[in-house]
Design an enzyme around this catalytic site. Structure first.
Site, PDB file in Angstrom:
ATOM      1  N   ASP A  64       0.831  -1.195   0.000  1.00 57.67           N
ATOM      2  CA  ASP A  64       0.000   0.000   0.000  1.00 57.67           C
ATOM      3  C   ASP A  64       0.874   1.256   0.000  1.00 57.67           C
ATOM      4  OD1 ASP A  64      -2.428   1.411   0.212  1.00 57.67           O
ATOM      5  OD2 ASP A  64      -1.966   1.788   2.308  1.00 57.67           O
ATOM      6  N   THR A  97      -3.165   5.095  -3.940  1.00 58.49           N
ATOM      7  CA  THR A  97      -2.104   5.850  -3.267  1.00 58.49           C
ATOM      8  C   THR A  97      -0.772   5.751  -4.006  1.00 58.49           C
ATOM      9  OG1 THR A  97      -1.849   3.937  -1.842  1.00 58.49           O
ATOM     10  CG2 THR A  97      -3.082   5.769  -0.964  1.00 58.49           C
ATOM     11  N   THR A  98      -0.484   4.579  -4.561  1.00 64.79           N
ATOM     12  CA  THR A  98       0.747   4.457  -5.348  1.00 64.79           C
ATOM     13  C   THR A  98       0.610   5.291  -6.620  1.00 64.79           C
ATOM     14  OG1 THR A  98       0.786   2.183  -4.572  1.00 64.79           O
ATOM     15  CG2 THR A  98       2.409   2.792  -6.215  1.00 64.79           C
ATOM     16  N   ASP A 394      -8.749  -0.936   2.061  1.00 62.26           N
ATOM     17  CA  ASP A 394      -8.785  -0.307   0.733  1.00 62.26           C
ATOM     18  C   ASP A 394     -10.048  -0.735  -0.005  1.00 62.26           C
ATOM     19  OD1 ASP A 394      -6.359   0.771   1.254  1.00 62.26           O
ATOM     20  OD2 ASP A 394      -5.365   0.001  -0.552  1.00 62.26           O
TER      21      ASP A 394
END
Ligand code: ADP
Ligand code: MG
Length: 559
Positions: A64, A97-98, A394
């Site tokens: 994550d 998020t990445t 997530d």
């Protein structure tokens, strides 16, 4: 001595970083690139995980972006912005998020040659903002609504979104299993806004397939006193009493001072204490409750009392568990046992205490008002379960988002390629330098499909060429085509159900552009060397050393 005689003009303290303008910008961009290189390989279903351990010896394995960025403990002031946007993406939408970190770093990387050639950052910023605006409009236009479907259909579609999120995680192998569990949990809580209404309980051991969803509440058995064994452990349709009071025999020695003139009166005081607790217990029993839970302690006397009357009790129940039981069973937490009316009692179809792995669990299922669900996670190592928990978080966020906004776009880099194409096409209509900048922005968006290929070991150039060709088809039928993670070619992501909620992309583009513009607008960092901790400094210089790889050293930089 001689130098001291010379007149000096000192504006800033010694040790202050005084690199300015272009040099400062390039060094900041390099630092951001270095940070994004860390998370780069985690993107997508074939992405790798990172194992991060700190000096205290705690080990985290994660895929994550937000978790990794948080644990990296970045101290470079410009690169910190990337950690911040990862965090905000995590709290806003919960996924992507990445993606957001990669996009921001790529926007900056594309800007670097312009900056080095002397383009004023404000020109770049203006074009980037325009491009982001156009991109977001395009995402909205391409988004497909899932509104107006039947519950069964909707569940199916939501599960697809959850599966796409989970496919990049450690538990990706069981994504269908967990996706439907997540969808059921989110649907169970319905319109409820509090995420805490979905409980996630971790029980190490067993197989991850042993994880299960309780349509109600489950929590680990609390500490219990003698007499507990005699209590019944299973009820059908019990009345449930929720308390926030202590049911313990208390000798008042700490709280009060009693002076007796006649020793025979002593017994009456002891009796009074017993009467108080028995009075409380009688009232609990008279309420008709079969299950008594309290946030505070339930002592041995009370435990035995309840056991004699076939009532189950549990003391020291965690606050959030008690809140969930209240929400699920329709009960209200009481702070006094006087006047317990039927309305404050909760109920559920089945209460039972059950063995899960090495733990005993109190489970309330078939709750009338729904509104809560609990996922009990099983799995081998602690780190594994923890990563599984983050991944499920997530997925839960994504399903909630998709339910609220109910529009989705094609994933696997399809949407990114399509916006990129659109921006390039748009750029051709613009005269002047802005055309170049928007083109660079468009090129930066291709980082997502390219990285998905790289991480899977595909030939990125080849796949991207195929994608560009497909997306350039004038009919527009190529728009949903993205990377096919199974074959290394291209495939219709939409048809393959690689879906993402539109809001993930919109938020990512917005946040990444803002972060890039922020970094581009800084031409000087002034720091006060005294205010830093020794540790922060060491890390900063290590980071700076890597970041300033462009061969440049700022004037007056501390060595
Ligand atoms: P993030 O932290 O940004 O969510 P992930 O590691 O979860 O990063 O990767 C998300 C990316 O992987 C998205 O661009 C998504 O479209 C892509 N993706 C997920 N599943 C698949 C799949 N089955 N095939 C192709 N791409 C996928
Ligand atoms: Mg993801």
């Amino acid at each position: 001595m001689a130098s001291m005689m010379q007149p000096q003009i000192i504006l800033l303290k010694e040790g202050t970083d005084t690199s300015q303008g272009k040099a400062q910008l390039v060094s900041n961009i390099n630092a951001c690139t270095a940070v994004s290189d860390v998370v780069r390989t985690t993107l997508g279903p074939r992405g790798m995980d990172k194992l991060i351990h700190d000096d205290k010896g705690s080990v985290t394995i994660s895929n994550d972006g937000a978790t990794i960025m948080k644990l990296l403990d970045i101290v470079h002031p410009a690169a910190k912005i990337l950690a911040d946007i990862a965090k905000s993406q995590d709290s806003e939408v919960g996924d992507g998020t990445t993606t957001v970190v990669l996009l921001a770093a790529e926007f900056l990387k594309e800007a670097k040659p312009f900056i080095e050639d002397g383009v004023h950052p404000q020109n770049l910023i203006r074009s980037y903002r325009t491009a982001s605006h156009l991109a977001i409009e395009k995402v909205k236009e391409l988004a497909v609504s899932i509104e107006g479907k039947s519950l069964e259909e909707k569940k199916n579609l939501l599960a697809k979104c959850a599966a796409t999120t989970l496919s990049s995680k450690l538990i990706g192998g069981e994504k269908e299993f967990f996706a439907s569990m997540v969808v059921d949990a989110v649907i169970a809580i319905g319109q409820e806004d509090r995420l805490s209404m979905i409980g996630l309980k971790k029980v190490p051991g067993g197989n991850m397939r042993d994880s299960f969803l309780v349509n109600g509440v489950a929590f680990k058995k609390t500490f219990s006193y003698a007499g507990f064994e005699q209590q019944p452990k299973k009820f059908l349709n019990p009345n449930i009493l929720l308390l926030n009071i202590e049911l313990e025999l208390k000798s008042e020695k700490e709280n009060a001072e009693i002076r007796l003139s006649d020793p025979s009166q002593y017994q009456s005081i002891v009796d009074a204490e017993w009467n108080i607790i028995y009075d409380k217990l009688d009232k609990c029993a008279q309420s008709g409750a079969k299950v008594v839970l309290s946030r505070l302690a339930i002592g041995d006397l009370a435990t035995q009392y309840f056991a004699d009357r076939d009532i189950f009790c549990a003391g020291r129940v965690a606050e959030e568990d008690l809140q969930r039981v209240a929400a699920a069973t329709g009960g209200t937490v009481q702070t006094s046992v006087n006047n317990i009316i039927d309305e404050v009692l909760g109920t559920c179809e089945l209460f039972e205490e059950k063995q899960v792995g090495n733990e005993r669990f109190n489970i309330f299922s078939g709750c009338p008002s729904g509104r809560t669900a609990t996922i009990v996670l099983r799995g081998g190592a602690d780190q594994f379960i923890e990563e599984a928990e983050r991944s499920l978080h997530d997925a839960i966020m994504i399903v909630r988002r998709a339910m609220k906004n109910s529009t989705v776009v094609a994933g696997g880099g399809a949407i990114d390629m399509e916006i990129s194409r659109y921006l390039r096409q748009h750029a051709r209509t613009i005269a002047g330098k802005s055309q170049l900048f928007i083109n660079s922005y468009a090129k930066a968006l291709e980082v997502i499909p390219r990285q998905l290929c790289d991480n899977a070991g595909f030939d990125a150039t080849d796949v991207l060429n195929k994608l560009r060709q497909k997306h350039a088809l004038p009919s527009g039928e190529g728009a949903p085509y993205g990377v096919d993670i199974n074959t290394g070619g291209i495939a219709d992501s939409f048809a393959n159900f690689v879906w993402e909620p539109a809001v993930v992309k919109i938020n990512a583009i917005n946040a990444a552009t803002e972060a890039a513009c922020l970094v581009l607008s800084v031409d000087e960092t002034v720091k006060n060397p005294k205010s830093e901790s020794a540790q922060g400094e060491a890390a900063a210089s290590a980071m700076g050393g890597r970041g300033r790889g462009g061969g440049f050293r700022g004037r007056g930089m501390r060595r």
